[in-house]
Design an enzyme around this catalytic site. Sequence first.
Site, PDB file in Angstrom:
ATOM      1  N   ASN A  14      -7.072  11.347   4.109  1.00 35.32           N
ATOM      2  CA  ASN A  14      -7.135  12.376   3.060  1.00 35.32           C
ATOM      3  C   ASN A  14      -8.572  12.819   2.830  1.00 35.32           C
ATOM      4  O   ASN A  14      -9.491  11.990   2.900  1.00 35.32           O
ATOM      5  CB  ASN A  14      -6.661  11.826   1.702  1.00 35.32           C
ATOM      6  CG  ASN A  14      -5.180  11.546   1.654  1.00 35.32           C
ATOM      7  OD1 ASN A  14      -4.394  12.213   2.316  1.00 35.32           O
ATOM      8  ND2 ASN A  14      -4.803  10.560   0.862  1.00 35.32           N
ATOM      9  N   ASN A 185      -0.957  -4.780  -5.735  1.00 44.46           N
ATOM     10  CA  ASN A 185      -1.627  -5.104  -6.990  1.00 44.46           C
ATOM     11  C   ASN A 185      -0.584  -5.543  -8.019  1.00 44.46           C
ATOM     12  O   ASN A 185       0.619  -5.556  -7.744  1.00 44.46           O
ATOM     13  CB  ASN A 185      -2.526  -3.953  -7.467  1.00 44.46           C
ATOM     14  CG  ASN A 185      -1.747  -2.709  -7.843  1.00 44.46           C
ATOM     15  OD1 ASN A 185      -0.582  -2.793  -8.247  1.00 44.46           O
ATOM     16  ND2 ASN A 185      -2.379  -1.560  -7.712  1.00 44.46           N
ATOM     17  N   GLY A 225      -9.847 -11.053  -9.692  1.00 42.91           N
ATOM     18  CA  GLY A 225      -9.729 -11.684  -8.380  1.00 42.91           C
ATOM     19  C   GLY A 225      -8.385 -11.403  -7.731  1.00 42.91           C
ATOM     20  O   GLY A 225      -7.866 -10.295  -7.800  1.00 42.91           O
ATOM     21  N   ASP A 252      -8.566  -0.699  -0.774  1.00 40.96           N
ATOM     22  CA  ASP A 252      -8.485  -0.488   0.682  1.00 40.96           C
ATOM     23  C   ASP A 252      -9.585  -1.280   1.399  1.00 40.96           C
ATOM     24  O   ASP A 252      -9.366  -1.795   2.508  1.00 40.96           O
ATOM     25  CB  ASP A 252      -8.617   1.004   1.011  1.00 40.96           C
ATOM     26  CG  ASP A 252      -7.605   1.837   0.255  1.00 40.96           C
ATOM     27  OD1 ASP A 252      -6.485   1.346   0.021  1.00 40.96           O
ATOM     28  OD2 ASP A 252      -7.940   2.977  -0.121  1.00 40.96           O
TER      29      ASP A 252
HETATM   30  O1  RIB Z   1      -6.989   4.044  -2.329  1.00 40.14           O
HETATM   31  C1  RIB Z   1      -7.852   5.136  -2.500  1.00 40.14           C
HETATM   32  C2  RIB Z   1      -7.356   6.301  -1.709  1.00 40.14           C
HETATM   33  O2  RIB Z   1      -6.119   6.703  -2.252  1.00 40.14           O
HETATM   34  C3  RIB Z   1      -8.238   7.511  -1.778  1.00 40.14           C
HETATM   35  O3  RIB Z   1      -9.213   7.538  -0.751  1.00 40.14           O
HETATM   36  C4  RIB Z   1      -7.261   8.657  -1.710  1.00 40.14           C
HETATM   37  O4  RIB Z   1      -7.353   9.419  -0.556  1.00 40.14           O
HETATM   38  C5  RIB Z   1      -5.878   8.030  -1.849  1.00 40.14           C
HETATM   39  O5  RIB Z   1      -5.231   7.945  -0.643  1.00 40.14           O
END
Ligand code: RIB
Length: 307
Positions: A14, A185, A225, A252
């Site tokens: 994205n 999460n 954590g 991520d």
């Molecule tokens: O987890 C963050 C991401 O979620 C962002 O980079 C955005 O593109 C969405 O996909």
Amino acid sequence: MNDSRTIVVVGSLNADLTVRTPRLPQGGETVPGSPLSVQPGGKSSNQAVAAALLGASVHLVGAVGSDANGRMLVDAVKRTGVDVTHVMTPPEAITGTAVIIVDDHAENVIVISAGANGELRPDHVPSELVREAGVVCLALEVPLPTVTFSAVTAAASGAEVILNLSPYQPVPRELLEATSLVILNEHELAQLTGGSADDDDWERARAVLADMSVTRAVVTLGAAGCVVIEEDEITRLPAPKITAVDTTGSGDAFTGALAAGLASGMDLVASARFGGEAGAYAATGQGAQTSYATSDELCAWTSTHPG
Ligand code: RIB
């Protein structure tokens, strides 16, 4: 034959369109914001970059449009060493976009417009590459049939299949059965198991997940954590203490680093600790991929930021 060190990430790219505001607006409210920034993002692309910067050998399978954002995303990912041979450009598709607002407390809200990500079909996934991978990373910003096909193909050859249940949606049992590790999460855990997000009963969570055939899971808890569930073992890991600037993409970074840890031969708990360090580091900088650490940067930083 699997190459245990190779990671294949199948999923989204994205363009992140981000504005900062002192506080997030309420429904119907207009607030002033910072200049707009356009940065590389997408959960899967972020995971691929996080793992590659930490030294892993990574392939990204995905889709972008034949437009300026698509070229920006592919160039950014490629520069970090990720193999982008299998990032395709479906005709007529527009590159996926995320509209992001971040406030002064580092909280964010994100709306995604799938664009080309929604066009990634199972037959676009290079089966041979997925079969030969040691670790396959999946998230839920591309169509479920593509995620399920990738998981089943990878599981059949014995790969570690990591499923990040984000953004949450109900998934077929076939996908959970093909997955060897779920990362989610506390909110996604509550949605999956029907519990509440502040429910601290990890034994109950472990049992409910096991009924869904999820016997290995990592639940991320932000500044608190994470919890690692592996068969009957439950391990709680603290996060490094930080002042967060922007948490976009820090989950991520966690997943990408964890995958890199597993691909390098670390066990799950050590990999989750590594993920926690990379995720915390990412939250101290602006944006998603723009805030990720190389191995050297993370090593220097963790020596002064213990968990
Ligand atoms: O987890 C963050 C991401 O979620 C962002 O980079 C955005 O593109 C969405 O996909």
